[in-house]
Design a protein around this motif. Structure first.
Motif, mmCIF file in Angstrom:
data_model
loop_
_atom_site.group_PDB
_atom_site.id
_atom_site.type_symbol
_atom_site.label_atom_id
_atom_site.label_comp_id
_atom_site.label_asym_id
_atom_site.label_seq_id
_atom_site.Cartn_x
_atom_site.Cartn_y
_atom_site.Cartn_z
ATOM 1 N N GLU A 145 -54.583 91.728 -59.929
ATOM 2 C CA GLU A 145 -53.374 92.544 -59.882
ATOM 3 C C GLU A 145 -52.863 92.786 -61.298
ATOM 4 O O GLU A 145 -52.738 91.854 -62.089
ATOM 5 C CB GLU A 145 -52.318 91.797 -59.059
ATOM 6 N N ASN A 146 -52.595 94.040 -61.619
ATOM 7 C CA ASN A 146 -51.957 94.398 -62.890
ATOM 8 C C ASN A 146 -50.654 95.106 -62.568
ATOM 9 O O ASN A 146 -50.642 96.276 -62.231
ATOM 10 C CB ASN A 146 -52.856 95.328 -63.719
ATOM 11 N N SER A 147 -49.576 94.363 -62.642
ATOM 12 C CA SER A 147 -48.253 94.940 -62.393
ATOM 13 C C SER A 147 -47.264 94.230 -63.297
ATOM 14 O O SER A 147 -47.596 93.250 -63.967
ATOM 15 C CB SER A 147 -47.864 94.748 -60.916
ATOM 16 N N GLU A 148 -46.050 94.731 -63.325
ATOM 17 C CA GLU A 148 -45.014 94.078 -64.129
ATOM 18 C C GLU A 148 -44.790 92.647 -63.654
ATOM 19 O O GLU A 148 -44.572 91.746 -64.461
ATOM 20 C CB GLU A 148 -43.712 94.874 -64.050
ATOM 21 N N THR A 149 -44.841 92.439 -62.349
ATOM 22 C CA THR A 149 -44.625 91.095 -61.801
ATOM 23 C C THR A 149 -45.709 90.135 -62.261
ATOM 24 O O THR A 149 -45.420 89.014 -62.685
ATOM 25 C CB THR A 149 -44.582 91.142 -60.258
ATOM 26 N N THR A 150 -46.966 90.585 -62.213
ATOM 27 C CA THR A 150 -48.040 89.679 -62.627
ATOM 28 C C THR A 150 -48.001 89.423 -64.131
ATOM 29 O O THR A 150 -48.300 88.315 -64.575
ATOM 30 C CB THR A 150 -49.423 90.215 -62.203
ATOM 31 N N GLU A 151 -47.604 90.431 -64.902
ATOM 32 C CA GLU A 151 -47.438 90.211 -66.347
ATOM 33 C C GLU A 151 -46.344 89.187 -66.610
ATOM 34 O O GLU A 151 -46.474 88.324 -67.473
ATOM 35 C CB GLU A 151 -47.107 91.528 -67.059
ATOM 36 N N LYS A 152 -45.279 89.270 -65.835
ATOM 37 C CA LYS A 152 -44.174 88.328 -65.973
ATOM 38 C C LYS A 152 -44.634 86.912 -65.601
ATOM 39 O O LYS A 152 -44.310 85.950 -66.295
ATOM 40 C CB LYS A 152 -43.011 88.765 -65.082
ATOM 41 N N ILE A 153 -45.395 86.800 -64.516
ATOM 42 C CA ILE A 153 -45.910 85.489 -64.086
ATOM 43 C C ILE A 153 -46.778 84.885 -65.186
ATOM 44 O O ILE A 153 -46.613 83.716 -65.551
ATOM 45 C CB ILE A 153 -46.705 85.605 -62.764
ATOM 46 N N LEU A 154 -47.704 85.672 -65.718
ATOM 47 C CA LEU A 154 -48.585 85.165 -66.777
ATOM 48 C C LEU A 154 -47.799 84.808 -68.035
ATOM 49 O O LEU A 154 -48.098 83.807 -68.694
ATOM 50 C CB LEU A 154 -49.688 86.182 -67.095
ATOM 51 N N SER A 155 -46.790 85.594 -68.375
ATOM 52 C CA SER A 155 -45.963 85.287 -69.551
ATOM 53 C C SER A 155 -45.204 83.976 -69.372
ATOM 54 O O SER A 155 -45.133 83.159 -70.291
ATOM 55 C CB SER A 155 -44.955 86.405 -69.826
ATOM 56 N N LEU A 156 -44.638 83.783 -68.193
ATOM 57 C CA LEU A 156 -43.914 82.537 -67.912
ATOM 58 C C LEU A 156 -44.868 81.343 -67.943
ATOM 59 O O LEU A 156 -44.522 80.281 -68.480
ATOM 60 C CB LEU A 156 -43.202 82.631 -66.559
ATOM 61 N N LEU A 157 -46.055 81.506 -67.360
ATOM 62 C CA LEU A 157 -47.057 80.435 -67.412
ATOM 63 C C LEU A 157 -47.460 80.137 -68.865
ATOM 64 O O LEU A 157 -47.597 78.980 -69.251
ATOM 65 C CB LEU A 157 -48.296 80.804 -66.601
ATOM 66 N N HIS A 158 -47.642 81.199 -69.641
ATOM 67 C CA HIS A 158 -48.012 81.028 -71.046
ATOM 68 C C HIS A 158 -46.966 80.200 -71.788
ATOM 69 O O HIS A 158 -47.312 79.294 -72.563
ATOM 70 C CB HIS A 158 -48.185 82.403 -71.695
ATOM 71 N N GLU A 159 -45.691 80.493 -71.548
ATOM 72 C CA GLU A 159 -44.626 79.736 -72.203
ATOM 73 C C GLU A 159 -44.692 78.254 -71.851
ATOM 74 O O GLU A 159 -44.418 77.398 -72.691
ATOM 75 C CB GLU A 159 -43.244 80.298 -71.813
ATOM 76 N N GLN A 160 -45.075 77.947 -70.624
ATOM 77 C CA GLN A 160 -45.161 76.555 -70.191
ATOM 78 C C GLN A 160 -46.423 75.856 -70.683
ATOM 79 O O GLN A 160 -46.416 74.649 -70.924
ATOM 80 C CB GLN A 160 -45.137 76.473 -68.650
ATOM 81 N N LEU A 161 -47.504 76.616 -70.839
ATOM 82 C CA LEU A 161 -48.808 76.007 -71.157
ATOM 83 C C LEU A 161 -49.198 76.048 -72.610
ATOM 84 O O LEU A 161 -50.151 75.383 -73.020
ATOM 85 C CB LEU A 161 -49.904 76.695 -70.321
ATOM 86 N N LYS A 162 -48.481 76.817 -73.446
ATOM 87 C CA LYS A 162 -48.897 76.930 -74.840
ATOM 88 C C LYS A 162 -48.611 75.675 -75.650
ATOM 89 O O LYS A 162 -47.880 74.829 -75.279
ATOM 90 C CB LYS A 162 -48.274 78.147 -75.505
#
Length: 152
Positions: free
Chosen positions: A135-152
């Motif tokens: 899925e490529n949508s604003e919601t999935t981009e937001k999910i990946l960004s939030l995950l990135h903030e937690q996992l970086k």
């Protein structure tokens, strides 16, 4: 009760020596042991050779235009940390299937699947729709960004 008196007769009494003792200096860790294990690197988050922060996760767009998150850890560690991250960002975790590398979540009224794909030295995370398609949508981009903030 008689056992204590027997022990006192057999073993020497060091109580006076103990009372006179002083606290020893803290032990020093040899330099070749500092940062030598994954546990040390995880706690500190530094690359032991370069003494700079180690990159643990990176957002990336694949050649076919799909957003994904690369986590520079093996699958087992990435799986555990991703589960904690999903809970930390407040997404509703419906189910999980570790064997298939899937977390089933709800976000903005829709069901999504967070898929972890094991690589040789990293784990790739993608967001799938309820049909199992990337899925490529604003919601999935937001999910990946939030995950990135937690996992970086």
């Amino acid at each position: 009760m008689g056992g204590c008196s027997t022990v006192n007769k057999v073993l020497p009494d060091y109580r006076d020596d103990y009372k006179k003792s002083k606290t020893a200096a803290p032990l020093e860790v040899p330099p070749d042991l500092i940062g030598s294990t994954d546990i040390d690197q995880q706690k500190v988050g530094f690359d032991d050779k370069k003494e700079k922060p180690r990159l643990r996760a990176k957002l990336r767009r694949s050649q076919d235009g799909h957003n994904n998150l690369i986590v520079y850890e093996d699958f087992a560690r990435a799986w555990r940390r991703t589960g904690l991250a999903l809970e930390g960002i407040g997404l509703t975790l419906e189910d999980r299937d570790r064997e298939r590398g899937l977390y089933f979540i709800h976000a903005e009224g829709q069901e999504y699947l967070i898929r972890l794909i094991e690589g040789s030295s990293s784990t790739r995370i993608v967001v799938l729709n309820s049909d199992g398609q990337i899925e490529n949508s604003e919601t999935t981009e937001k999910i990946l960004s939030l995950l990135h903030e937690q996992l970086k």
